[in-house]
Design an enzyme around this catalytic site. Structure first.
Site, PDB file in Angstrom:
ATOM      1  N   ASN A   7       0.973  -0.880  -0.078  1.00  0.00           N
ATOM      2  CA  ASN A   7      -0.035   0.200  -0.180  1.00  0.00           C
ATOM      3  C   ASN A   7       1.079   0.760   0.203  1.00  0.00           C
ATOM      4  O   ASN A   7       1.380   1.531   1.016  1.00  0.00           O
ATOM      5  CB  ASN A   7      -0.666  -0.028   1.401  1.00  0.00           C
ATOM      6  N   ARG A  88      -2.751  -1.782  -3.279  1.00  0.00           N
ATOM      7  CA  ARG A  88      -4.045  -1.385  -3.247  1.00  0.00           C
ATOM      8  C   ARG A  88      -3.796   0.108  -4.621  1.00  0.00           C
ATOM      9  O   ARG A  88      -2.868   1.143  -4.495  1.00  0.00           O
ATOM     10  CB  ARG A  88      -3.429  -1.066  -2.164  1.00  0.00           C
ATOM     11  N   HIS A 177     -13.175   1.401   0.030  1.00  0.00           N
ATOM     12  CA  HIS A 177     -12.559   0.831   0.837  1.00  0.00           C
ATOM     13  C   HIS A 177     -12.997  -1.183   0.640  1.00  0.00           C
ATOM     14  O   HIS A 177     -13.729  -1.968   1.444  1.00  0.00           O
ATOM     15  CB  HIS A 177     -13.751   1.340   2.182  1.00  0.00           C
ATOM     16  N   GLY A 205     -13.375   4.577  10.906  1.00  0.00           N
ATOM     17  CA  GLY A 205     -11.896   4.227  11.378  1.00  0.00           C
ATOM     18  C   GLY A 205     -12.406   5.491  11.204  1.00  0.00           C
ATOM     19  O   GLY A 205     -12.667   6.517  11.637  1.00  0.00           O
ATOM     20  N   ASN A 206     -10.880   6.209  10.695  1.00  0.00           N
ATOM     21  CA  ASN A 206     -10.582   7.971  10.809  1.00  0.00           C
ATOM     22  C   ASN A 206     -11.020   8.028   9.597  1.00  0.00           C
ATOM     23  O   ASN A 206     -12.013   9.587   9.602  1.00  0.00           O
ATOM     24  CB  ASN A 206      -9.169   8.113  10.446  1.00  0.00           C
ATOM     25  N   GLY A 207     -11.315   7.390   8.174  1.00  0.00           N
ATOM     26  CA  GLY A 207     -12.287   7.404   7.513  1.00  0.00           C
ATOM     27  C   GLY A 207     -13.429   6.921   7.700  1.00  0.00           C
ATOM     28  O   GLY A 207     -13.013   5.467   8.391  1.00  0.00           O
ATOM     29  N   ARG A 236     -12.835  14.320   8.464  1.00  0.00           N
ATOM     30  CA  ARG A 236     -13.759  14.692   6.895  1.00  0.00           C
ATOM     31  C   ARG A 236     -15.360  14.974   7.728  1.00  0.00           C
ATOM     32  O   ARG A 236     -16.065  14.305   7.962  1.00  0.00           O
ATOM     33  CB  ARG A 236     -13.834  13.660   5.935  1.00  0.00           C
ATOM     34  N   GLY A 326     -10.673   0.838  12.535  1.00  0.00           N
ATOM     35  CA  GLY A 326      -9.947   1.173  14.177  1.00  0.00           C
ATOM     36  C   GLY A 326     -11.206   1.385  15.010  1.00  0.00           C
ATOM     37  O   GLY A 326     -11.242   1.210  16.530  1.00  0.00           O
ATOM     38  N   GLY A 328     -14.538   0.836  14.514  1.00  0.00           N
ATOM     39  CA  GLY A 328     -15.297  -0.417  14.149  1.00  0.00           C
ATOM     40  C   GLY A 328     -14.586  -1.638  15.883  1.00  0.00           C
ATOM     41  O   GLY A 328     -15.548  -2.412  16.232  1.00  0.00           O
ATOM     42  N   ASN A 330     -12.713  -1.541  17.945  1.00  0.00           N
ATOM     43  CA  ASN A 330     -12.036  -1.500  19.196  1.00  0.00           C
ATOM     44  C   ASN A 330     -13.130  -0.169  19.775  1.00  0.00           C
ATOM     45  O   ASN A 330     -12.605  -1.058  21.594  1.00  0.00           O
ATOM     46  CB  ASN A 330     -10.672   0.106  18.861  1.00  0.00           C
ATOM     47  N   GLU A 379      -7.404  -5.850   4.693  1.00  0.00           N
ATOM     48  CA  GLU A 379      -7.467  -5.831   3.444  1.00  0.00           C
ATOM     49  C   GLU A 379      -5.453  -6.208   2.351  1.00  0.00           C
ATOM     50  O   GLU A 379      -5.940  -6.709   1.523  1.00  0.00           O
ATOM     51  CB  GLU A 379      -6.988  -4.424   3.192  1.00  0.00           C
TER      52      GLU A 379
HETATM   53  P1  AMP Z   1      -8.053   3.319  11.347  1.00  0.00           P
HETATM   54  O1  AMP Z   1      -8.484   4.400  10.048  1.00  0.00           O
HETATM   55  O2  AMP Z   1      -8.800   2.205  11.186  1.00  0.00           O
HETATM   56  O3  AMP Z   1      -6.745   2.913  11.256  1.00  0.00           O
HETATM   57  O4  AMP Z   1      -8.719   3.251  12.291  1.00  0.00           O
HETATM   58  C1  AMP Z   1      -7.747   4.507  13.646  1.00  0.00           C
HETATM   59  C2  AMP Z   1      -8.966   4.947  14.522  1.00  0.00           C
HETATM   60  O5  AMP Z   1      -9.584   4.269  15.236  1.00  0.00           O
HETATM   61  C3  AMP Z   1      -8.211   6.300  15.346  1.00  0.00           C
HETATM   62  O6  AMP Z   1      -8.896   7.577  14.899  1.00  0.00           O
HETATM   63  C4  AMP Z   1      -9.195   6.329  16.524  1.00  0.00           C
HETATM   64  O7  AMP Z   1     -10.140   7.505  16.181  1.00  0.00           O
HETATM   65  C5  AMP Z   1      -9.934   4.148  16.307  1.00  0.00           C
HETATM   66  N1  AMP Z   1      -9.467   3.648  17.663  1.00  0.00           N
HETATM   67  C6  AMP Z   1      -8.633   3.242  17.786  1.00  0.00           C
HETATM   68  N2  AMP Z   1      -8.187   2.597  18.747  1.00  0.00           N
HETATM   69  C7  AMP Z   1      -9.234   3.268  19.879  1.00  0.00           C
HETATM   70  C8  AMP Z   1     -10.458   3.102  20.467  1.00  0.00           C
HETATM   71  N3  AMP Z   1      -9.596   2.020  21.759  1.00  0.00           N
HETATM   72  N4  AMP Z   1     -11.027   3.283  21.091  1.00  0.00           N
HETATM   73  C9  AMP Z   1     -11.878   4.057  20.792  1.00  0.00           C
HETATM   74  N5  AMP Z   1     -11.075   4.554  19.158  1.00  0.00           N
HETATM   75  C10 AMP Z   1     -10.329   3.845  18.816  1.00  0.00           C
END
Ligand code: AMP
Length: 391
Positions: A7, A88, A177, A205-207, A236, A326, A328, A330, A379
């Site tokens: 990626n 990717r 995604h 996640g972030n997105g 966003r 992220g 979903g 966690n 992914e």
């Molecule tokens: P991703 O873009 O899938 O890597 O997700 C990253 C995002 O996941 C981070 O910016 C957080 O907002 C969220 N995240 C990660 N760990 C946790 C946690 N333990 N509790 C709540 N949000 C989390």
């Protein structure tokens, strides 16, 4: 047989090497700050993480170090052991509904599609070209984020705008995604023992994007022409009224690029809360009673719930709702808030089961009308599988 899953971003490069078809991860790593000074990389092997600071002038330097690390860690004895490199690629437009072996024609098309993904496709192509030069005997495969959503019907993917915008300029919903939603479709289908199941995949996640899936295919998804559509995200805005843009330009004197930047980088959780784009910071602030953090959370949950309700109707019911990425995977708080709002659909959370992080688990109560799962997305393995399929 060894396959690399790659990626490449404009200043980063992530990779995982698999032994296929076993899908065993042999080594993985991330190169950061390529070409911008202060470079560094991390390598994960045998449960150990090694971090090194190293100037990375460009992607070819990173790939050379990557290859040196493969030899140094005895992952390979010869480059010829690497039979395929899967890349990717964010935008495949309407041309690619599946992954493809990369040749000159594909490079030309992906270059042309840079118009639709100016931040991503050129960076992805740098990765492709660098690996083609560095590992010339491996087959190079392009895996598109948009491809999975090419099964959407016109009724779902067209915007109610002049039709010529679609025919002349490719204005339509593409969705993103795709590798993640496809993984969830397959994995949830396996868990349910039904490849034809109706699934609502929540990649947050972030997105973030949601996807309505039936028979293993994308029926609808929340991201659109660009990845700043649909849900409210970390930074966003997601969907807004388009006329906000000229209005704010007039009021603030900002340029179009500046306003678009605000919508991508200063909105969502960050914009509403004024605190952070990271849901962990929002959860902490909300727990201390910060009103804007609580407001941001409620807006975030509501958008997701609205899409789930829409897709529930679109699919004619649902066998499973899946949380991934992220947030979903966690955030038990986010999952609980969403599931509680879905009570009118008969969704019922098992609160004890919901006390889980980053692990595959059924989190709904036995009497829930829809099963709810946490499924960590993967992914990289989808890229490795698609690449392997061409060899
Ligand atoms: P991703 O873009 O899938 O890597 O997700 C990253 C995002 O996941 C981070 O910016 C957080 O907002 C969220 N995240 C990660 N760990 C946790 C946690 N333990 N509790 C709540 N949000 C989390």
């Amino acid at each position: 047989m060894k396959i690399l899953s790659v990626n490449a971003g404009s200043s980063s490069l992530k990779f995982q090497m698999y032994e296929m078809p076993e899908e065993k991860v042999l080594i993985s790593g991330t190169f950061e700050r390529i070409g911008i000074g202060g470079g560094m990389y991390t390598i994960k092997i045998n449960g150990e993480k090694i971090k090194k600071e190293q100037e990375l002038a460009d992607h070819s330097v990173a790939v050379k170090i990557l290859i040196d690390e493969l030899f140094a860690n005895n992952v390979i004895e010869s480059l010829d052991e690497i039979k395929g490199v899967g890349h990717r690629i964010v935008h495949g437009g309407e041309k690619y509904a599946k992954s493809v072996v990369i040749d000159d024609d594909v490079i030309k098309t992906v270059t042309e599609l840079s118009d639709l993904a100016p931040l991503h496709n050129p960076a992805n192509l740098i990765g492709v070209k660098t690996f083609m030069e560095s590992i010339p005997n491996a087959i190079q495969v392009g895996c598109f984020d948009t491809a999975f959503h090419q099964t959407m019907e016109k009724c779902e993917f067209l915007y109610p705008v002049p039709y010529e915008w679609y025919t002349e300029y490719g204005v339509r919903k593409y969705g993103f995604h795709g590798m993640s939603h496809n993984y969830i479709a397959k994995r949830a289908g396996e868990i349910l023992g039904n490849p034809n199941a109706k699934i609502i995949s929540c990649h947050i996640g972030n997105g973030g994007s949601l996807c309505a899936i039936a028979d293993g295919k994308s029926i609808d998804t929340s991201m659109g022409f660009t990845p700043n559509a649909g849900l409210m995200m970390g930074s966003r805005s997601g969907d807004i009224d388009s006329t906000l843009i000229p209005f704010i330009m007039n009021k603030t004197g900002k340029s179009l690029d500046e306003v678009i930047n605000d919508l991508n980088k200063k909105s969502g959780y960050l914009g509403v809360s004024g605190i952070s784009s990271d849901s962990r910071d929002i959860e902490d602030a909300a727990a201390e009673g910060n009103e804007r953090a609580i407001l941001a959370q409620n807006m975030y949950y509501e958008k997701i719930v609205n899409y789930i309700a829409e897709y529930y109707l679109e699919l004619g019911g649902a066998d499973a709702i899946v949380f991934t990425a992220g947030v979903g995977e966690n955030s038990k708080l986010t999952r609980k808030a969403i599931c509680d709002k879905l009570a009118p659909l008969g969704v019922k959370l098992d609160e004890e089961a919901n006390n889980v992080r980053g692990e595959e688990k059924l989190i709904s109560a036995p009497d829930s009308t829809v099963k709810v799962y946490v499924i960590p997305t993967d992914e990289e393995v989808m890229i490795a599988r698609d690449t392997y399929s061409f060899i």
